[in-house]
Design a protein around this motif. Sequence first.
Motif, PDB file in Angstrom:
ATOM      1  N   LEU A 193     -35.184  13.033 -16.249  1.00 12.73           N
ATOM      2  CA  LEU A 193     -35.533  11.749 -16.873  1.00 12.73           C
ATOM      3  C   LEU A 193     -34.282  10.874 -17.061  1.00 12.73           C
ATOM      4  CD1 LEU A 193     -38.082  10.935 -19.594  1.00 12.73           C
ATOM      5  CD2 LEU A 193     -35.714  10.252 -19.955  1.00 12.73           C
ATOM      6  N   ALA A 194     -33.187  11.501 -17.460  1.00 14.74           N
ATOM      7  CA  ALA A 194     -31.932  10.742 -17.643  1.00 14.74           C
ATOM      8  C   ALA A 194     -31.532  10.077 -16.327  1.00 14.74           C
ATOM      9  CB  ALA A 194     -30.821  11.660 -18.132  1.00 14.74           C
ATOM     10  N   GLN A 195     -31.621  10.854 -15.235  1.00 16.19           N
ATOM     11  CA  GLN A 195     -31.241  10.294 -13.935  1.00 16.19           C
ATOM     12  C   GLN A 195     -32.194   9.189 -13.514  1.00 16.19           C
ATOM     13  OE1 GLN A 195     -30.803  13.895 -11.673  1.00 16.19           O
ATOM     14  NE2 GLN A 195     -28.845  14.219 -12.703  1.00 16.19           N
ATOM     15  N   GLU A 196     -33.481   9.391 -13.770  1.00 16.37           N
ATOM     16  CA  GLU A 196     -34.463   8.402 -13.322  1.00 16.37           C
ATOM     17  C   GLU A 196     -34.358   7.100 -14.129  1.00 16.37           C
ATOM     18  OE1 GLU A 196     -37.694  11.468 -11.319  1.00 16.37           O
ATOM     19  OE2 GLU A 196     -38.373  10.212 -12.986  1.00 16.37           O
ATOM     20  N   VAL A 197     -34.230   7.217 -15.447  1.00 14.11           N
ATOM     21  CA  VAL A 197     -34.100   6.001 -16.270  1.00 14.11           C
ATOM     22  C   VAL A 197     -32.853   5.237 -15.842  1.00 14.11           C
ATOM     23  CG1 VAL A 197     -33.632   5.118 -18.600  1.00 14.11           C
ATOM     24  CG2 VAL A 197     -35.339   6.922 -18.266  1.00 14.11           C
ATOM     25  N   THR A 198     -31.764   5.966 -15.654  1.00  9.96           N
ATOM     26  CA  THR A 198     -30.515   5.320 -15.272  1.00  9.96           C
ATOM     27  C   THR A 198     -30.633   4.671 -13.897  1.00  9.96           C
ATOM     28  OG1 THR A 198     -29.255   6.793 -16.672  1.00  9.96           O
ATOM     29  CG2 THR A 198     -28.042   5.700 -14.925  1.00  9.96           C
ATOM     30  N   ALA A 199     -31.221   5.387 -12.943  1.00 16.25           N
ATOM     31  CA  ALA A 199     -31.371   4.825 -11.592  1.00 16.25           C
ATOM     32  C   ALA A 199     -32.226   3.559 -11.639  1.00 16.25           C
ATOM     33  CB  ALA A 199     -31.991   5.855 -10.652  1.00 16.25           C
ATOM     34  N   ALA A 200     -33.309   3.594 -12.402  1.00 17.02           N
ATOM     35  CA  ALA A 200     -34.197   2.428 -12.480  1.00 17.02           C
ATOM     36  C   ALA A 200     -33.471   1.255 -13.138  1.00 17.02           C
ATOM     37  CB  ALA A 200     -35.461   2.786 -13.253  1.00 17.02           C
ATOM     38  N   ALA A 201     -32.724   1.530 -14.201  1.00 15.69           N
ATOM     39  CA  ALA A 201     -32.009   0.462 -14.909  1.00 15.69           C
ATOM     40  C   ALA A 201     -30.909  -0.120 -14.029  1.00 15.69           C
ATOM     41  CB  ALA A 201     -31.425   0.993 -16.220  1.00 15.69           C
ATOM     42  N   VAL A 202     -30.192   0.728 -13.320  1.00 16.78           N
ATOM     43  CA  VAL A 202     -29.112   0.257 -12.441  1.00 16.78           C
ATOM     44  C   VAL A 202     -29.695  -0.586 -11.300  1.00 16.78           C
ATOM     45  CG1 VAL A 202     -27.386   1.060 -10.754  1.00 16.78           C
ATOM     46  CG2 VAL A 202     -27.454   2.061 -13.058  1.00 16.78           C
ATOM     47  N   ALA A 203     -30.860  -0.195 -10.786  1.00 15.32           N
ATOM     48  CA  ALA A 203     -31.507  -0.970  -9.714  1.00 15.32           C
ATOM     49  C   ALA A 203     -31.944  -2.339 -10.240  1.00 15.32           C
ATOM     50  CB  ALA A 203     -32.697  -0.206  -9.138  1.00 15.32           C
ATOM     51  N   PHE A 204     -32.529  -2.374 -11.428  1.00 12.66           N
ATOM     52  CA  PHE A 204     -32.892  -3.669 -12.017  1.00 12.66           C
ATOM     53  C   PHE A 204     -31.636  -4.513 -12.251  1.00 12.66           C
ATOM     54  CE2 PHE A 204     -36.997  -1.815 -13.992  1.00 12.66           C
ATOM     55  CZ  PHE A 204     -37.805  -2.420 -13.036  1.00 12.66           C
ATOM     56  N   ASP A 205     -30.572  -3.858 -12.673  1.00  9.44           N
ATOM     57  CA  ASP A 205     -29.327  -4.558 -12.995  1.00  9.44           C
ATOM     58  C   ASP A 205     -28.753  -5.245 -11.755  1.00  9.44           C
ATOM     59  OD1 ASP A 205     -27.501  -5.185 -15.072  1.00  9.44           O
ATOM     60  OD2 ASP A 205     -26.075  -3.710 -14.321  1.00  9.44           O
ATOM     61  N   ALA A 206     -28.974  -4.626 -10.596  1.00 12.31           N
ATOM     62  CA  ALA A 206     -28.418  -5.180  -9.350  1.00 12.31           C
ATOM     63  C   ALA A 206     -29.296  -6.297  -8.797  1.00 12.31           C
ATOM     64  CB  ALA A 206     -28.288  -4.061  -8.316  1.00 12.31           C
ATOM     65  N   ASP A 207     -30.477  -6.477  -9.375  1.00  8.94           N
ATOM     66  CA  ASP A 207     -31.480  -7.418  -8.865  1.00  8.94           C
ATOM     67  C   ASP A 207     -31.380  -8.732  -9.642  1.00  8.94           C
ATOM     68  OD1 ASP A 207     -33.774  -8.838  -8.346  1.00  8.94           O
ATOM     69  OD2 ASP A 207     -35.099  -7.090  -8.429  1.00  8.94           O
ATOM     70  N   HIS A 208     -30.971  -9.799  -8.962  1.00 10.47           N
ATOM     71  CA  HIS A 208     -30.789 -11.056  -9.688  1.00 10.47           C
ATOM     72  C   HIS A 208     -32.096 -11.744 -10.026  1.00 10.47           C
ATOM     73  CE1 HIS A 208     -26.205 -11.543  -8.958  1.00 10.47           C
ATOM     74  NE2 HIS A 208     -26.549 -10.379  -9.465  1.00 10.47           N
ATOM     75  N   GLY A 209     -33.203 -11.148  -9.616  1.00  8.24           N
ATOM     76  CA  GLY A 209     -34.517 -11.630 -10.050  1.00  8.24           C
ATOM     77  C   GLY A 209     -34.892 -11.078 -11.417  1.00  8.24           C
ATOM     78  N   ILE A 210     -34.031 -10.225 -11.977  1.00  6.23           N
ATOM     79  CA  ILE A 210     -34.319  -9.589 -13.270  1.00  6.23           C
ATOM     80  C   ILE A 210     -33.324 -10.084 -14.319  1.00  6.23           C
ATOM     81  CG2 ILE A 210     -34.245  -7.365 -14.520  1.00  6.23           C
ATOM     82  CD1 ILE A 210     -36.715  -7.550 -12.785  1.00  6.23           C
ATOM     83  N   GLY A 211     -33.855 -10.572 -15.451  1.00  8.08           N
ATOM     84  CA  GLY A 211     -32.980 -11.080 -16.510  1.00  8.08           C
ATOM     85  C   GLY A 211     -33.064 -10.301 -17.801  1.00  8.08           C
ATOM     86  N   ALA A 212     -33.960  -9.314 -17.861  1.00  7.75           N
ATOM     87  CA  ALA A 212     -34.043  -8.443 -19.042  1.00  7.75           C
ATOM     88  C   ALA A 212     -34.760  -7.164 -18.639  1.00  7.75           C
ATOM     89  CB  ALA A 212     -34.796  -9.123 -20.188  1.00  7.75           C
ATOM     90  N   ILE A 213     -34.456  -6.098 -19.366  1.00 13.10           N
ATOM     91  CA  ILE A 213     -35.088  -4.795 -19.120  1.00 13.10           C
ATOM     92  C   ILE A 213     -35.702  -4.339 -20.438  1.00 13.10           C
ATOM     93  CG2 ILE A 213     -34.646  -2.364 -18.520  1.00 13.10           C
ATOM     94  CD1 ILE A 213     -32.229  -3.380 -16.836  1.00 13.10           C
ATOM     95  N   VAL A 214     -36.902  -3.792 -20.374  1.00 11.64           N
ATOM     96  CA  VAL A 214     -37.516  -3.194 -21.567  1.00 11.64           C
ATOM     97  C   VAL A 214     -37.661  -1.697 -21.320  1.00 11.64           C
ATOM     98  CG1 VAL A 214     -39.522  -3.109 -23.095  1.00 11.64           C
ATOM     99  CG2 VAL A 214     -38.845  -5.285 -22.069  1.00 11.64           C
ATOM    100  N   VAL A 215     -37.246  -0.893 -22.287  1.00 14.80           N
ATOM    101  CA  VAL A 215     -37.473   0.550 -22.238  1.00 14.80           C
ATOM    102  C   VAL A 215     -38.445   0.882 -23.356  1.00 14.80           C
ATOM    103  CG1 VAL A 215     -36.427   2.841 -22.409  1.00 14.80           C
ATOM    104  CG2 VAL A 215     -35.159   0.983 -21.343  1.00 14.80           C
TER     105      VAL A 215
END
Length: 257
Positions: A32-54
């Motif tokens: 889960l740690a790896q998956e949450v981090t991978a998903a957050a890092v992918a959103f972070d690299a996407d300039h179509g994303i301006g906020a993340i909700v967990v």
Amino acid sequence: TEYETILVERRGRVGWITLNRPQALNALNSQLAQEVTAAAVAFDADHGIGAIVVTGSEKAFAAGADIKEMESMSAADMRATDHFGAWDDFAAVRTPVIAAVSGFALGGGCELAMMCDIILAADTAKFGQPEINLGVIPGMGGTQRLIRAVGYYKAAELILSGRMMGAEEAERAGLVSRVVPASDLLTEATTLADTIASKGLPSLYAAKAALDAAMETPLADGLAHEKQAFAALFDTADQKEGMSAFREKRSPDFTNR
Ligand code: HXC
């Protein structure tokens, strides 16, 4: 990407990560740690994303690090695998992250919420660092971030006794920015995340970095950081757009540049 322990969804300019190990109250195992981090890092690299909700489930944001996974580990195993290391990359994303917490946020769950920038809580939320009951101490930042959030004495009471605190107490203490009825949590998180995501990325990144600096540096260094970051934004198109939109009495149309 296929994830097994989380659900990931993009809604407009917001990236949603829902912890999804209901059989274990969303206990944070290494997958889960790896998956949450991978998903957050992918959103972070996407300039179509301006906020993340967990977020988690109604019953649990996360009931802690996975005790069953850790139980038989030695100190050498802990160090060699850097057991909680994946979370460092989660904490380092530049995009603002909101934790929408319902039910238990205990141990690593509370620590995960504290790696986010804003904690919105349902009135059912319960926060705590119960590691002392297991013969250990917080290991994902709890001893450091909780003190910065609620002050030394309240953090010491929670960490030494292992007691849980409810949402109202957590709000009074400054851990939670707002308490909402449980049935409104996701709507409120959506509104807040959409609002944040509508701003320009350069200023969002700069604001988060400056907030982080405040956690980590003496006042004079933090003020110097802010001064530089503020000046740098005057080279962005979004600053010109934001200020001309104000002058022209219209909404800004940020291009994230
Ligand atoms: C693994 C967990 C878990 C956890 C719950 N479960 N928390 N499994 N790790 N942290 C599992 C239970 O074993 C059970 O599965 C299922 O989830 C449902 O939990 P119950 O206990 O039956 O639910 P309930 O009676 O409602 O009690 C909820 C609870 C309790 C009060 C939250 O589950 C609890 O005390 N959990 C542990 C909380 C905790 O100590 N967290 C800190 C972890 S240490 P089965 O299959 O058994 O029925 C930590 C360290 C951080 O986070 C990093 C530094 C070390």
